[in-house]
Write a protein that holds these residues in place. Structure first.
Motif, PDB file in Angstrom:
ATOM      1  N   ASN A   1       0.850  -1.057  -0.010  1.00  0.00           N
ATOM      2  CA  ASN A   1       0.030  -0.071  -0.011  1.00  0.00           C
ATOM      3  C   ASN A   1       0.968   1.359  -0.064  1.00  0.00           C
ATOM      4  O   ASN A   1       1.997   1.138   0.405  1.00  0.00           O
ATOM      5  CB  ASN A   1      -0.900   0.104   1.236  1.00  0.00           C
ATOM      6  CG  ASN A   1      -0.314  -0.572   2.491  1.00  0.00           C
ATOM      7  OD1 ASN A   1       0.653   0.017   3.061  1.00  0.00           O
ATOM      8  ND2 ASN A   1      -0.730  -1.933   2.661  1.00  0.00           N
ATOM      9  N   ALA A   2       0.351   2.343  -0.301  1.00  0.00           N
ATOM     10  CA  ALA A   2       0.944   3.770  -0.298  1.00  0.00           C
ATOM     11  C   ALA A   2      -0.008   4.644  -0.122  1.00  0.00           C
ATOM     12  O   ALA A   2      -1.154   4.690  -0.079  1.00  0.00           O
ATOM     13  CB  ALA A   2       1.404   3.972  -1.701  1.00  0.00           C
ATOM     14  N   SER A   3       0.800   5.765   0.470  1.00  0.00           N
ATOM     15  CA  SER A   3      -0.234   7.055   0.947  1.00  0.00           C
ATOM     16  C   SER A   3       0.672   8.338   0.839  1.00  0.00           C
ATOM     17  O   SER A   3       1.884   8.173   0.675  1.00  0.00           O
ATOM     18  CB  SER A   3      -0.542   6.987   2.656  1.00  0.00           C
ATOM     19  OG  SER A   3       0.555   7.006   3.472  1.00  0.00           O
TER      20      SER A   3
ATOM     21  N   ILE B   1      -4.899   7.642   0.825  1.00  0.00           N
ATOM     22  CA  ILE B   1      -4.181   6.136   0.842  1.00  0.00           C
ATOM     23  C   ILE B   1      -4.806   5.254   0.027  1.00  0.00           C
ATOM     24  O   ILE B   1      -5.968   5.427  -0.299  1.00  0.00           O
ATOM     25  CB  ILE B   1      -4.078   5.843   2.352  1.00  0.00           C
ATOM     26  CG1 ILE B   1      -3.340   4.428   2.630  1.00  0.00           C
ATOM     27  CG2 ILE B   1      -5.876   5.458   2.904  1.00  0.00           C
ATOM     28  CD1 ILE B   1      -3.277   4.094   4.051  1.00  0.00           C
ATOM     29  N   THR B   2      -3.980   4.431  -0.411  1.00  0.00           N
ATOM     30  CA  THR B   2      -4.872   3.405  -1.248  1.00  0.00           C
ATOM     31  C   THR B   2      -5.770   2.335  -0.651  1.00  0.00           C
ATOM     32  O   THR B   2      -5.694   2.317   0.517  1.00  0.00           O
ATOM     33  CB  THR B   2      -3.449   2.373  -2.080  1.00  0.00           C
ATOM     34  OG1 THR B   2      -2.845   2.088  -0.923  1.00  0.00           O
ATOM     35  CG2 THR B   2      -2.622   3.404  -2.865  1.00  0.00           C
ATOM     36  N   PRO B   3      -6.692   1.884  -1.317  1.00  0.00           N
ATOM     37  CA  PRO B   3      -7.870   1.084  -0.671  1.00  0.00           C
ATOM     38  C   PRO B   3      -7.360  -0.359  -0.651  1.00  0.00           C
ATOM     39  O   PRO B   3      -6.283  -0.917  -0.826  1.00  0.00           O
ATOM     40  CB  PRO B   3      -8.814   1.015  -1.905  1.00  0.00           C
ATOM     41  CG  PRO B   3      -8.068   1.130  -3.298  1.00  0.00           C
ATOM     42  CD  PRO B   3      -6.896   2.233  -2.722  1.00  0.00           C
TER      43      PRO B   3
ATOM     44  N   ALA C   1       9.110  14.727   8.926  1.00  0.00           N
ATOM     45  CA  ALA C   1       9.663  14.845   7.395  1.00  0.00           C
ATOM     46  C   ALA C   1       8.984  13.871   6.345  1.00  0.00           C
ATOM     47  O   ALA C   1       9.311  13.802   5.324  1.00  0.00           O
ATOM     48  CB  ALA C   1      11.036  14.327   7.466  1.00  0.00           C
ATOM     49  N   ALA C   2       8.188  12.841   6.950  1.00  0.00           N
ATOM     50  CA  ALA C   2       7.357  12.053   5.927  1.00  0.00           C
ATOM     51  C   ALA C   2       6.331  12.694   5.380  1.00  0.00           C
ATOM     52  O   ALA C   2       5.366  13.144   5.762  1.00  0.00           O
ATOM     53  CB  ALA C   2       7.046  10.972   6.898  1.00  0.00           C
ATOM     54  N   GLY C   3       6.455  12.625   3.811  1.00  0.00           N
ATOM     55  CA  GLY C   3       5.506  13.160   3.132  1.00  0.00           C
ATOM     56  C   GLY C   3       4.823  12.065   2.364  1.00  0.00           C
ATOM     57  O   GLY C   3       3.750  12.475   1.792  1.00  0.00           O
ATOM     58  N   ALA C   4       5.349  11.030   2.322  1.00  0.00           N
ATOM     59  CA  ALA C   4       4.834   9.767   1.660  1.00  0.00           C
ATOM     60  C   ALA C   4       5.544   8.554   2.378  1.00  0.00           C
ATOM     61  O   ALA C   4       6.487   8.482   2.796  1.00  0.00           O
ATOM     62  CB  ALA C   4       5.108   9.681   0.046  1.00  0.00           C
ATOM     63  N   VAL C   5       4.554   7.431   2.257  1.00  0.00           N
ATOM     64  CA  VAL C   5       4.895   6.108   2.765  1.00  0.00           C
ATOM     65  C   VAL C   5       4.445   5.102   2.065  1.00  0.00           C
ATOM     66  O   VAL C   5       3.426   5.266   1.444  1.00  0.00           O
ATOM     67  CB  VAL C   5       4.090   6.041   4.510  1.00  0.00           C
ATOM     68  CG1 VAL C   5       4.246   4.518   4.787  1.00  0.00           C
ATOM     69  CG2 VAL C   5       4.431   6.848   5.480  1.00  0.00           C
ATOM     70  N   LEU C   6       5.395   4.162   1.841  1.00  0.00           N
ATOM     71  CA  LEU C   6       5.213   3.073   0.872  1.00  0.00           C
ATOM     72  C   LEU C   6       5.258   1.620   1.873  1.00  0.00           C
ATOM     73  O   LEU C   6       6.486   1.707   2.458  1.00  0.00           O
ATOM     74  CB  LEU C   6       6.223   3.066  -0.311  1.00  0.00           C
ATOM     75  CG  LEU C   6       5.765   3.664  -1.570  1.00  0.00           C
ATOM     76  CD1 LEU C   6       5.359   5.151  -1.407  1.00  0.00           C
ATOM     77  CD2 LEU C   6       6.813   3.563  -2.430  1.00  0.00           C
ATOM     78  N   HIS C   7       4.698   0.675   1.677  1.00  0.00           N
ATOM     79  CA  HIS C   7       4.895  -0.568   2.333  1.00  0.00           C
ATOM     80  C   HIS C   7       4.655  -1.491   1.533  1.00  0.00           C
ATOM     81  O   HIS C   7       3.686  -1.455   0.443  1.00  0.00           O
ATOM     82  CB  HIS C   7       3.666  -0.797   3.344  1.00  0.00           C
ATOM     83  CG  HIS C   7       3.401  -2.186   3.772  1.00  0.00           C
ATOM     84  ND1 HIS C   7       4.669  -2.847   4.047  1.00  0.00           N
ATOM     85  CD2 HIS C   7       2.269  -2.983   3.769  1.00  0.00           C
ATOM     86  CE1 HIS C   7       4.141  -4.194   4.482  1.00  0.00           C
ATOM     87  NE2 HIS C   7       2.996  -4.269   4.381  1.00  0.00           N
ATOM     88  N   ALA C   8       5.616  -2.354   1.427  1.00  0.00           N
ATOM     89  CA  ALA C   8       5.700  -3.546   0.088  1.00  0.00           C
ATOM     90  C   ALA C   8       6.117  -4.981   0.653  1.00  0.00           C
ATOM     91  O   ALA C   8       6.572  -4.987   1.774  1.00  0.00           O
ATOM     92  CB  ALA C   8       6.763  -3.064  -0.910  1.00  0.00           C
ATOM     93  N   HIS C   9       5.692  -5.794  -0.180  1.00  0.00           N
ATOM     94  CA  HIS C   9       6.006  -7.296   0.418  1.00  0.00           C
ATOM     95  C   HIS C   9       6.977  -7.822  -0.822  1.00  0.00           C
ATOM     96  O   HIS C   9       7.050  -8.859  -1.547  1.00  0.00           O
ATOM     97  CB  HIS C   9       4.859  -8.084   0.133  1.00  0.00           C
ATOM     98  CG  HIS C   9       3.661  -7.679   1.053  1.00  0.00           C
ATOM     99  ND1 HIS C   9       2.527  -8.546   1.233  1.00  0.00           N
ATOM    100  CD2 HIS C   9       3.504  -7.040   2.265  1.00  0.00           C
ATOM    101  CE1 HIS C   9       2.114  -8.127   2.203  1.00  0.00           C
ATOM    102  NE2 HIS C   9       2.723  -7.092   2.895  1.00  0.00           N
ATOM    103  N   SER C  10       7.992  -6.796  -1.090  1.00  0.00           N
ATOM    104  CA  SER C  10       8.895  -7.150  -2.210  1.00  0.00           C
ATOM    105  C   SER C  10       9.692  -8.473  -1.877  1.00  0.00           C
ATOM    106  O   SER C  10      10.254  -8.811  -0.755  1.00  0.00           O
ATOM    107  CB  SER C  10       9.809  -6.065  -2.350  1.00  0.00           C
ATOM    108  OG  SER C  10      10.377  -5.618  -1.034  1.00  0.00           O
TER     109      SER C  10
END
Length: 227
Positions: free
Chosen positions: A37-39, A54-56, A100-109
């Protein structure tokens, strides 16, 4: 242009950028299917009242529409046709803890997740570890997805860092905006792959504390204008 029209244009721009980022995560093989997800932090909100786009939850990137991006409030309420990602608390708490966080990404890479499933801290095997704020990249303690416990563990692992692993889960990064966060996530996954491959040859030779301190000092001004 009226203020309402300007706000509408800004909203559409953020939605488009967020959807583009979600799809770019898939193209970069950071996510498959509905994973990750990302926001992006919404402007104008006070630090104590984080608002984000944020993504659904549970929708593959290729099926997402601009209107599916949810506006999530700090209390968990949201605006939009679909519920926000189940990890909305994690995103909210990162924004609250790190201005300082303007965007957050979470991944299962693949490579980050493989290391996360070993619950390892990534040591200074390569100087680019410093890109993420310290001499190591931590692995947050395990907690069930979508819980406050996971959010708390993640914030703890991100202290003085911009990325961490999530035990038996995946990775999280934050950046100043969506473009920056995506670049960091791709770079982080590359480092995870390099570390994984290095381990196939045996234990790597690690950089010393003094060597990493020098790199960290250089990263304080790397890429910035010099007077």
């Amino acid at each position: 242009m009226s203020a309402d029209k300007e706000d509408d244009r800004e909203d559409a721009g953020l939605r488009s950028a967020l959807l583009d980022t979600l799809r770019a995560m898939g193209n970069a093989r950071l996510n498959v299917g509905t994973a990750g997800n990302a926001s992006v932090r919404l402007p104008g909100a006070a630090h104590a009242t984080v608002r984000m786009l944020i993504t659904p939850s549970g929708v593959p990137a290729e099926r997402c529409r601009l209107e599916d991006m949810a506006v999530a409030e700090a209390d968990g309420s949201y605006h939009g046709p679909l519920a926000p990602s189940s990890e909305w608390q994690l995103h909210r708490d990162i924004y609250a803890a790190f201005p300082a966080a303007g965007a957050v990404l979470h991944a299962h890479s693949p490579f980050a997740t493989a290391l996360a499933c070993q619950r390892v801290e990534i040591p200074p095997f390569h100087y680019m570890i410093a890109r993420f704020g310290g001499s190591t990249i931590r692995c947050a303690a395990y907690a069930t997805f979508g819980t406050q416990a996971l959010s708390d563990a993640t914030v703890a692992a991100l202290q003085d860092r911009s990325a961490c692993l999530l035990a038996n889960h995946g990775m999280v990064v934050f950046g100043r905006d969506l473009t920056h966060a995506l670049a960091l996530a791709i770079e982080f996954e590359t480092l995870c792959e390099q570390y994984w491959r290095t381990l196939q040859l045996g234990a790597p030779v690690l950089l010393s504390a003094a060597e990493m301190a020098e790199v960290l000092e250089r990263f304080r001004w790397y890429g910035k204008p010099r007077s």
